[in-house]
Design a protein around this motif. Structure first.
Motif: not given
Length: 129
Positions: A43-46, A53-63
């Motif tokens: 599979k492709e890297r995802e 650096s300001d603490g903002t987080t992001r997540y893939a929908d799957s996790v």
């Protein structure tokens, strides 16, 4: 030069938890984006999760709701707490850094993962059913 070293991978049963760590050395200038990627066989890297650096987080929908990304700036360490693990989470997990800017969306980071400035060698996570 920045070096990233991952640890914490292993084999657990579905429903279990693992915490990955990424120790960073070298000068990490702000702004920055630190992220976890994964790549399963064939599979492709995802992108999985990212924090800037300001603490903002992001997540893939799957996790979302299962994984938590965090950082300890005093220790120059990035973490990924993974709970409620599923067999489909099995992959090599990589820590990566992009210096000089914040994080793009996870979707964009997945498409352009080769744009990250620095990569660790990865740590293997295997989830059995």
């Amino acid at each position: 030069q920045v070096q990233l070293v991952e640890s914490g991978g292993g084999s657990v049963q579905a429903g279990g938890s693992l915490r990955l760590s990424c120790a960073a050395s070298g000068y990490i200038r702000r702004p920055y984006c630190m992220a976890w990627f994964r790549q399963a066989p064939g599979k492709e890297r995802e992108g999985v999760a990212a924090i800037d650096s300001d603490g903002t987080t992001r997540y893939a929908d799957s996790v979302k709701g299962r994984f938590t990304i965090s950082q300890d700036n005093a220790k120059n360490t990035l973490y990924l707490q993974m709970d409620s693990l599923k067999p489909e989470d099995t992959a090599m997990y990589y820590c990566a850094a992009d210096l000089g800017q914040g994080c793009a969306t996870i979707a964009t980071m997945s498409l352009f993962y080769y744009g990250m400035d620095y990569w660790g060698k990865g740590t293997l996570v295997t989830i059995s059913s």
